[in-house]
Design a protein around this motif. Structure first.
Motif, PDB file in Angstrom:
ATOM      1  N   VAL A  12       0.489  -1.292  -0.182  1.00 55.63           N
ATOM      2  CA  VAL A  12      -0.061  -0.088   0.121  1.00 55.63           C
ATOM      3  C   VAL A  12       1.007   1.201   0.117  1.00 55.63           C
ATOM      4  N   SER A  13       1.997   1.319   0.522  1.00 55.07           N
ATOM      5  CA  SER A  13       3.000   2.383   0.803  1.00 55.07           C
ATOM      6  C   SER A  13       3.392   2.926  -0.814  1.00 55.07           C
ATOM      7  N   SER A  14       3.073   1.955  -1.714  1.00 55.74           N
ATOM      8  CA  SER A  14       3.598   2.250  -3.118  1.00 55.74           C
ATOM      9  C   SER A  14       2.325   2.746  -3.928  1.00 55.74           C
ATOM     10  N   ILE A  15       1.217   2.761  -3.655  1.00 55.52           N
ATOM     11  CA  ILE A  15       0.114   3.511  -4.056  1.00 55.52           C
ATOM     12  C   ILE A  15      -0.442   4.601  -3.463  1.00 55.52           C
ATOM     13  N   ALA A  16       0.113   4.779  -2.025  1.00 55.22           N
ATOM     14  CA  ALA A  16      -0.680   6.043  -1.287  1.00 55.22           C
ATOM     15  C   ALA A  16       0.684   7.028  -1.419  1.00 55.22           C
ATOM     16  N   SER A  17       0.170   8.375  -1.493  1.00 56.82           N
ATOM     17  CA  SER A  17       1.223   9.384  -1.526  1.00 56.82           C
ATOM     18  C   SER A  17       1.273  10.372  -0.345  1.00 56.82           C
ATOM     19  N   CYS A  18       0.374  10.018   0.502  1.00 57.56           N
ATOM     20  CA  CYS A  18       0.367  10.957   1.595  1.00 57.56           C
ATOM     21  C   CYS A  18      -0.402  10.152   2.859  1.00 57.56           C
ATOM     22  N   THR A  19      -0.288  10.656   3.965  1.00 62.56           N
ATOM     23  CA  THR A  19      -0.937  10.186   5.168  1.00 62.56           C
ATOM     24  C   THR A  19      -1.628  11.289   5.995  1.00 62.56           C
ATOM     25  N   THR A  20      -2.394  10.911   6.784  1.00 58.14           N
ATOM     26  CA  THR A  20      -3.005  11.808   7.757  1.00 58.14           C
ATOM     27  C   THR A  20      -2.191  11.827   9.188  1.00 58.14           C
ATOM     28  N   CYS A  21      -1.336  10.604   9.414  1.00 61.02           N
ATOM     29  CA  CYS A  21      -0.877  10.252  10.664  1.00 61.02           C
ATOM     30  C   CYS A  21       0.461  10.949  10.822  1.00 61.02           C
ATOM     31  N   GLY A  22       0.931  10.995  12.144  1.00 69.10           N
ATOM     32  CA  GLY A  22       2.204  11.905  12.456  1.00 69.10           C
ATOM     33  C   GLY A  22       3.181  11.225  11.611  1.00 69.10           C
ATOM     34  N   ASP A  79       5.984   8.003   7.173  1.00 75.09           N
ATOM     35  CA  ASP A  79       6.125   6.823   6.491  1.00 75.09           C
ATOM     36  C   ASP A  79       5.115   5.677   6.704  1.00 75.09           C
ATOM     37  N   ASP A  80       4.055   6.230   7.579  1.00 77.02           N
ATOM     38  CA  ASP A  80       3.066   5.400   7.780  1.00 77.02           C
ATOM     39  C   ASP A  80       1.808   5.587   6.981  1.00 77.02           C
ATOM     40  N   LEU A  81       1.521   5.114   5.852  1.00 75.97           N
ATOM     41  CA  LEU A  81       0.488   5.080   4.888  1.00 75.97           C
ATOM     42  C   LEU A  81      -0.571   4.098   4.834  1.00 75.97           C
ATOM     43  N   SER A  82      -0.267   3.395   5.920  1.00 74.12           N
ATOM     44  CA  SER A  82      -1.491   2.326   6.404  1.00 74.12           C
ATOM     45  C   SER A  82      -2.810   2.993   6.458  1.00 74.12           C
ATOM     46  N   ASN A  83      -3.976   2.228   6.539  1.00 75.85           N
ATOM     47  CA  ASN A  83      -5.576   2.771   6.779  1.00 75.85           C
ATOM     48  C   ASN A  83      -5.932   1.976   8.252  1.00 75.85           C
ATOM     49  N   TYR A  84      -6.484   2.756   9.125  1.00 76.98           N
ATOM     50  CA  TYR A  84      -7.293   2.271  10.139  1.00 76.98           C
ATOM     51  C   TYR A  84      -8.536   2.832  10.206  1.00 76.98           C
ATOM     52  N   TRP A  85      -9.612   1.948  10.567  1.00 76.84           N
ATOM     53  CA  TRP A  85     -10.953   2.522  10.652  1.00 76.84           C
ATOM     54  C   TRP A  85     -12.022   1.734  11.499  1.00 76.84           C
ATOM     55  N   THR A  86     -12.783   2.620  12.121  1.00 76.90           N
ATOM     56  CA  THR A  86     -13.555   1.774  13.180  1.00 76.90           C
ATOM     57  C   THR A  86     -14.977   2.474  12.860  1.00 76.90           C
ATOM     58  N   ALA A  87     -16.206   1.937  13.487  1.00 76.99           N
ATOM     59  CA  ALA A  87     -17.576   2.371  13.348  1.00 76.99           C
ATOM     60  C   ALA A  87     -17.483   3.712  13.850  1.00 76.99           C
ATOM     61  N   ASN A  88     -18.445   4.556  13.795  1.00 76.65           N
ATOM     62  CA  ASN A  88     -18.659   5.807  14.352  1.00 76.65           C
ATOM     63  C   ASN A  88     -19.626   5.593  15.515  1.00 76.65           C
ATOM     64  N   LEU A  89     -19.353   6.766  16.277  1.00 76.25           N
ATOM     65  CA  LEU A  89     -20.522   6.582  17.671  1.00 76.25           C
ATOM     66  C   LEU A  89     -21.383   7.771  17.198  1.00 76.25           C
ATOM     67  N   TYR A  90     -23.064   7.342  17.593  1.00 82.80           N
ATOM     68  CA  TYR A  90     -23.965   8.193  17.380  1.00 82.80           C
ATOM     69  C   TYR A  90     -24.642   8.178  18.581  1.00 82.80           C
ATOM     70  N   PHE A  91     -25.327   9.555  19.189  1.00 88.61           N
ATOM     71  CA  PHE A  91     -26.167   9.736  20.237  1.00 88.61           C
ATOM     72  C   PHE A  91     -27.506   9.673  19.563  1.00 88.61           C
ATOM     73  N   ARG A  92     -28.538   8.829  20.204  1.00 88.97           N
ATOM     74  CA  ARG A  92     -30.027   8.990  20.040  1.00 88.97           C
ATOM     75  C   ARG A  92     -30.720   9.832  21.073  1.00 88.97           C
ATOM     76  N   ALA A  93     -31.514  10.854  20.512  1.00 88.08           N
ATOM     77  CA  ALA A  93     -31.989  11.684  21.400  1.00 88.08           C
ATOM     78  C   ALA A  93     -33.384  10.968  21.899  1.00 88.08           C
ATOM     79  N   ARG A  94     -34.246  11.421  22.956  1.00 84.75           N
ATOM     80  CA  ARG A  94     -35.360  10.992  23.227  1.00 84.75           C
ATOM     81  C   ARG A  94     -36.468  10.859  22.259  1.00 84.75           C
ATOM     82  N   ASN A  95     -36.381  11.959  21.283  1.00 85.99           N
ATOM     83  CA  ASN A  95     -37.267  11.950  20.017  1.00 85.99           C
ATOM     84  C   ASN A  95     -37.265  10.820  19.184  1.00 85.99           C
ATOM     85  N   GLY A  96     -35.953  10.419  19.212  1.00 86.00           N
ATOM     86  CA  GLY A  96     -35.626   8.992  18.308  1.00 86.00           C
ATOM     87  C   GLY A  96     -34.464   9.589  17.290  1.00 86.00           C
TER      88      GLY A  96
END
Length: 363
Positions: A80-90, A93-110
């Motif tokens: 992957v480091s050969s097909i990525a050209s930049c990274t949002t990490c500090g 040289d780390d052009l990996s990808n990391y991902w998780t689910a998002n967190l949502y708040f559900r209000a009383r009105n649904g």
């Protein structure tokens, strides 16, 4: 004129917390532990998952993604480091990808509202991590030099099960309920605090927000870069999942010890602490983007993309608590913020929504 200003209680607490962590780090540094920690800004929030649903757009639920700009509906099984050209990490040289689910708040009105992520605390002289835009803090741990084998080009893995609704391993997936502002109560290792760490979502308001920790297995079969379920090529140590800062003894089926990878996300839930907005029965109001109201379905995806032997050098340092272990090249936050991708799935993920984006999984 006396310019002395007394420290507030929150600042005193934060100072003591930092001193405790510094003392722990000093003790482990002297034993040769390598503790690489750095922040990554978000590169996208959308319904894509090139690991579990390659080529599908949109996928069933949203993810928040950080790292290299090779992220897309599909990521080729290659270096992957050969097909990525930049990274949002500090580390540049780390052009990996990391991902998780998002967190949502559900209000009383649904209705649902995405919970924003905020930068993590200042540690080990790493200013970059305090300046990220949302995103994730990434950890790689090695007990000492020459003890772990860095991941190989093409390697990828998944930890956790988005369909899980029961307890499994608190030491591998937890939520820290900060006791006050400025990361209040953040004194113990991830998932080890019996009062502030929960395997599922905390049941009451968290005065300083909520932190997610997701830890990956630390043993590899030494052969497969991936398997159909993205899990079978890795395993936990013989004695069970490792605690943070350890890697354990690997089973004969998976004899290669790999770095302890951990993802950490700080969710700013403080703006949702008014219990008048919570469900009428008093139950906690947070959902993962999968439709999970328990938190037990927390999961993390990883596609390796480090350049050359940069990660191996970091893991072979002679004792390090830093974002630049092994002489890693760091980049300024202004450079990281220029790393972007074109959004594939065009939909609202941030407004007040009548349902979670996509088709929520059964819960």
């Amino acid at each position: 004129m006396n310019d002395f200003q007394p420290l507030s209680l929150s600042n005193i607490t934060m100072l003591w917390s930092a001193l405790i962590l510094a003392a722990v780090a000093e003790a482990q540094f002297s034993q040769g532990l390598n503790h690489l920690r750095f922040g990554c800004s978000q590169i996208t929030i959308e319904r894509l998952d090139p690991l579990v649903n390659p080529g599908q757009a949109p996928t069933p639920h949203t993810h928040q993604v950080v790292g290299g700009n090779a992220f897309n509906a599909s990521i080729p099984v290659t270096d992957v480091s050969s097909i990525a050209s930049c990274t949002t990490c500090g580390p540049a040289d780390d052009l990996s990808n990391y991902w998780t689910a998002n967190l949502y708040f559900r209000a009383r009105n649904g209705t649902f509202k995405r919970v924003p992520q905020v930068p993590n605390r200042f540690l080990f002289n790493d200013r970059f991590t305090t300046q990220t835009s949302g995103g994730v803090t990434v950890y790689y741990i090695a007990p000492s030099k020459n003890q772990v084998t860095a991941f190989k080009p093409g390697f990828r893995m998944l930890v956790g099960d988005p369909m899980r609704r029961t307890k499994n391993y608190k030491s591998q997936s937890c939520f820290r309920c900060y006791s006050g502002p400025n990361f209040g109560g953040d004194d113990l290792a991830p998932c080890s605090d019996t009062k502030l760490d929960f395997e599922g979502f905390p049941t009451g308001p968290c005065l300083g927000g909520i932190r997610s920790n997701i830890l990956y297995p630390t043993c590899w079969d030494g052969k497969n870069l991936d398997t159909p379920n993205h899990k079978d090529h890795v395993a936990y140590p013989t004695q069970g999942p490792s605690n943070f800062l350890s890697t354990g003894t690997c089973p004969s089926s998976h004899p290669v010890k790999i770095p302890q990878l951990m993802l950490e996300i700080v969710w700013d839930t403080t703006k949702f602490n008014n219990k008048a907005d919570w469900p009428a029965d008093g139950s906690q109001p947070f959902y993962l983007s999968t439709g999970d109201n328990t938190g037990y379905g927390q999961h993390g995806d990883y596609v390796f993309g480090w350049k050359g032997d940069a990660l191996q050098k970091a893991m072979d340092a002679n004792g390090c608590f830093s974002a630049t272990c092994g002489g890693l090249r760091s980049q300024d936050i202004s450079v990281a913020n220029k790393c972007t991708i074109k959004k594939t799935v065009q939909e609202d993920v941030d407004g007040w929504l009548t349902q979670l984006p996509g088709i929520p999984m059964k819960h």
